[in-house]
Motif scaffolding. Structure first.
Motif, PDB file in Angstrom:
ATOM      1  N   ALA A 187       0.837  -1.205   0.000  1.00  0.00           N
ATOM      2  CA  ALA A 187       0.000   0.000   0.000  1.00  0.00           C
ATOM      3  C   ALA A 187       0.870   1.253   0.000  1.00  0.00           C
ATOM      4  O   ALA A 187       0.580   2.217  -0.718  1.00  0.00           O
ATOM      5  CB  ALA A 187      -0.937  -0.015   1.207  1.00  0.00           C
ATOM      6  N   GLU A 188       1.939   1.235   0.797  1.00  0.00           N
ATOM      7  CA  GLU A 188       2.857   2.376   0.820  1.00  0.00           C
ATOM      8  C   GLU A 188       3.526   2.556  -0.545  1.00  0.00           C
ATOM      9  O   GLU A 188       3.637   3.674  -1.039  1.00  0.00           O
ATOM     10  CB  GLU A 188       3.919   2.189   1.898  1.00  0.00           C
ATOM     11  N   GLN A 189       3.952   1.447  -1.154  1.00  0.00           N
ATOM     12  CA  GLN A 189       4.588   1.516  -2.467  1.00  0.00           C
ATOM     13  C   GLN A 189       3.608   2.017  -3.521  1.00  0.00           C
ATOM     14  O   GLN A 189       3.972   2.813  -4.374  1.00  0.00           O
ATOM     15  CB  GLN A 189       5.147   0.149  -2.883  1.00  0.00           C
ATOM     16  N   ALA A 190       2.364   1.565  -3.440  1.00  0.00           N
ATOM     17  CA  ALA A 190       1.346   2.018  -4.402  1.00  0.00           C
ATOM     18  C   ALA A 190       1.156   3.524  -4.284  1.00  0.00           C
ATOM     19  O   ALA A 190       1.013   4.218  -5.298  1.00  0.00           O
ATOM     20  CB  ALA A 190       0.028   1.285  -4.168  1.00  0.00           C
ATOM     21  N   GLY A 191       1.163   4.033  -3.072  1.00  0.00           N
ATOM     22  CA  GLY A 191       1.045   5.477  -2.874  1.00  0.00           C
ATOM     23  C   GLY A 191       2.219   6.217  -3.493  1.00  0.00           C
ATOM     24  O   GLY A 191       2.043   7.250  -4.143  1.00  0.00           O
ATOM     25  N   LYS A 192       3.431   5.661  -3.311  1.00  0.00           N
ATOM     26  CA  LYS A 192       4.616   6.265  -3.906  1.00  0.00           C
ATOM     27  C   LYS A 192       4.533   6.182  -5.423  1.00  0.00           C
ATOM     28  O   LYS A 192       4.897   7.126  -6.124  1.00  0.00           O
ATOM     29  CB  LYS A 192       5.875   5.560  -3.410  1.00  0.00           C
ATOM     30  N   ASP A 193       4.081   5.030  -5.940  1.00  0.00           N
ATOM     31  CA  ASP A 193       3.953   4.855  -7.380  1.00  0.00           C
ATOM     32  C   ASP A 193       2.964   5.858  -7.959  1.00  0.00           C
ATOM     33  O   ASP A 193       3.214   6.438  -9.012  1.00  0.00           O
ATOM     34  CB  ASP A 193       3.513   3.434  -7.723  1.00  0.00           C
ATOM     35  N   GLN A 194       1.854   6.082  -7.284  1.00  0.00           N
ATOM     36  CA  GLN A 194       0.869   7.051  -7.761  1.00  0.00           C
ATOM     37  C   GLN A 194       1.451   8.459  -7.768  1.00  0.00           C
ATOM     38  O   GLN A 194       1.211   9.231  -8.689  1.00  0.00           O
ATOM     39  CB  GLN A 194      -0.406   6.994  -6.917  1.00  0.00           C
ATOM     40  N   ALA A 195       2.227   8.789  -6.747  1.00  0.00           N
ATOM     41  CA  ALA A 195       2.861  10.106  -6.694  1.00  0.00           C
ATOM     42  C   ALA A 195       3.875  10.245  -7.834  1.00  0.00           C
ATOM     43  O   ALA A 195       3.964  11.293  -8.475  1.00  0.00           O
ATOM     44  CB  ALA A 195       3.542  10.312  -5.341  1.00  0.00           C
ATOM     45  N   THR A 196       4.614   9.173  -8.098  1.00  0.00           N
ATOM     46  CA  THR A 196       5.592   9.191  -9.193  1.00  0.00           C
ATOM     47  C   THR A 196       4.883   9.343 -10.531  1.00  0.00           C
ATOM     48  O   THR A 196       5.308  10.130 -11.379  1.00  0.00           O
ATOM     49  CB  THR A 196       6.439   7.903  -9.180  1.00  0.00           C
ATOM     50  N   ILE A 197       3.814   8.611 -10.715  1.00  0.00           N
ATOM     51  CA  ILE A 197       3.053   8.714 -11.964  1.00  0.00           C
ATOM     52  C   ILE A 197       2.513  10.126 -12.146  1.00  0.00           C
ATOM     53  O   ILE A 197       2.561  10.684 -13.249  1.00  0.00           O
ATOM     54  CB  ILE A 197       1.919   7.664 -12.001  1.00  0.00           C
ATOM     55  N   ALA A 198       2.045  10.735 -11.079  1.00  0.00           N
ATOM     56  CA  ALA A 198       1.546  12.107 -11.162  1.00  0.00           C
ATOM     57  C   ALA A 198       2.662  13.063 -11.584  1.00  0.00           C
ATOM     58  O   ALA A 198       2.454  13.958 -12.415  1.00  0.00           O
ATOM     59  CB  ALA A 198       0.942  12.539  -9.821  1.00  0.00           C
ATOM     60  N   ARG A 199       3.863  12.876 -11.036  1.00  0.00           N
ATOM     61  CA  ARG A 199       5.001  13.732 -11.416  1.00  0.00           C
ATOM     62  C   ARG A 199       5.400  13.496 -12.873  1.00  0.00           C
ATOM     63  O   ARG A 199       5.735  14.452 -13.585  1.00  0.00           O
ATOM     64  CB  ARG A 199       6.185  13.494 -10.486  1.00  0.00           C
ATOM     65  N   VAL A 200       5.365  12.249 -13.315  1.00  0.00           N
ATOM     66  CA  VAL A 200       5.686  11.952 -14.716  1.00  0.00           C
ATOM     67  C   VAL A 200       4.654  12.604 -15.633  1.00  0.00           C
ATOM     68  O   VAL A 200       5.004  13.186 -16.667  1.00  0.00           O
ATOM     69  CB  VAL A 200       5.762  10.426 -14.955  1.00  0.00           C
ATOM     70  N   ARG A 201       3.387  12.537 -15.257  1.00  0.00           N
ATOM     71  CA  ARG A 201       2.340  13.194 -16.062  1.00  0.00           C
ATOM     72  C   ARG A 201       2.591  14.693 -16.162  1.00  0.00           C
ATOM     73  O   ARG A 201       2.470  15.278 -17.240  1.00  0.00           O
ATOM     74  CB  ARG A 201       0.965  12.946 -15.444  1.00  0.00           C
ATOM     75  N   GLU A 202       2.932  15.325 -15.033  1.00  0.00           N
ATOM     76  CA  GLU A 202       3.231  16.760 -15.039  1.00  0.00           C
ATOM     77  C   GLU A 202       4.414  17.059 -15.943  1.00  0.00           C
ATOM     78  O   GLU A 202       4.393  18.029 -16.716  1.00  0.00           O
ATOM     79  CB  GLU A 202       3.533  17.245 -13.625  1.00  0.00           C
TER      80      GLU A 202
END
Length: 135
Positions: A39-54
């Motif tokens: 769950a912690e990794q998924a949260g980090k992955d989502q944050a990373t994906i958001a930064r990549v999208r930006e």
């Protein structure tokens, strides 16, 4: 031969059941720790994906508003094709305003891209388009 009234048999049965229960508790605790870690990794992955999208959106805007001819040089054309795309990506009947697939066909001829190159470009563009959440 032992039966259920034999104290040694009951102790053996109880200790085996206790051992199984302890093992099950340890495994459950390990699964809970793994779940929390995932769950912690998924949260980090989502944050990373958001930064990549930006980042992709920033590069897209920079390229679209840059006055250079992105089709002039082969590498520029490739980069533009991946990040922005040479074909109209709207779901409508293509016309003189959007040009449909005509720009990509021109770039293919101009730079001598092979069908495998074009397929790879389209696959990359599709992935970028999907990651940006626009498909």
């Amino acid at each position: 031969m032992s039966d259920f009234s034999d104290p040694d048999f009951e102790d053996g049965w109880t200790s085996t059941a206790d051992a199984r229960a302890e093992r099950a508790e340890r495994e459950l605790a390990a699964l809970k720790r793994a779940h929390v870690a995932l769950a912690e990794q998924a949260g980090k992955d989502q944050a990373t994906i958001a930064r990549v999208r930006e980042a992709l959106e920033s590069v897209h805007r920079a390229m679209v508003h840059d006055p250079r001819d992105w089709g002039r040089y082969k590498r520029d054309a490739w980069t533009y094709g991946v990040i922005v795309g040479w074909e109209c990506e709207e779901h409508h009947e293509h016309d003189d305003i959007c040009f449909g697939a005509e720009p990509l066909a021109k770039i293919i001829r101009q730079h001598g891209w092979l069908p495998a190159d074009v397929a790879r470009l389209k696959a990359y563009r599709t992935a970028i388009h999907a990651l940006k959440g626009t498909s």
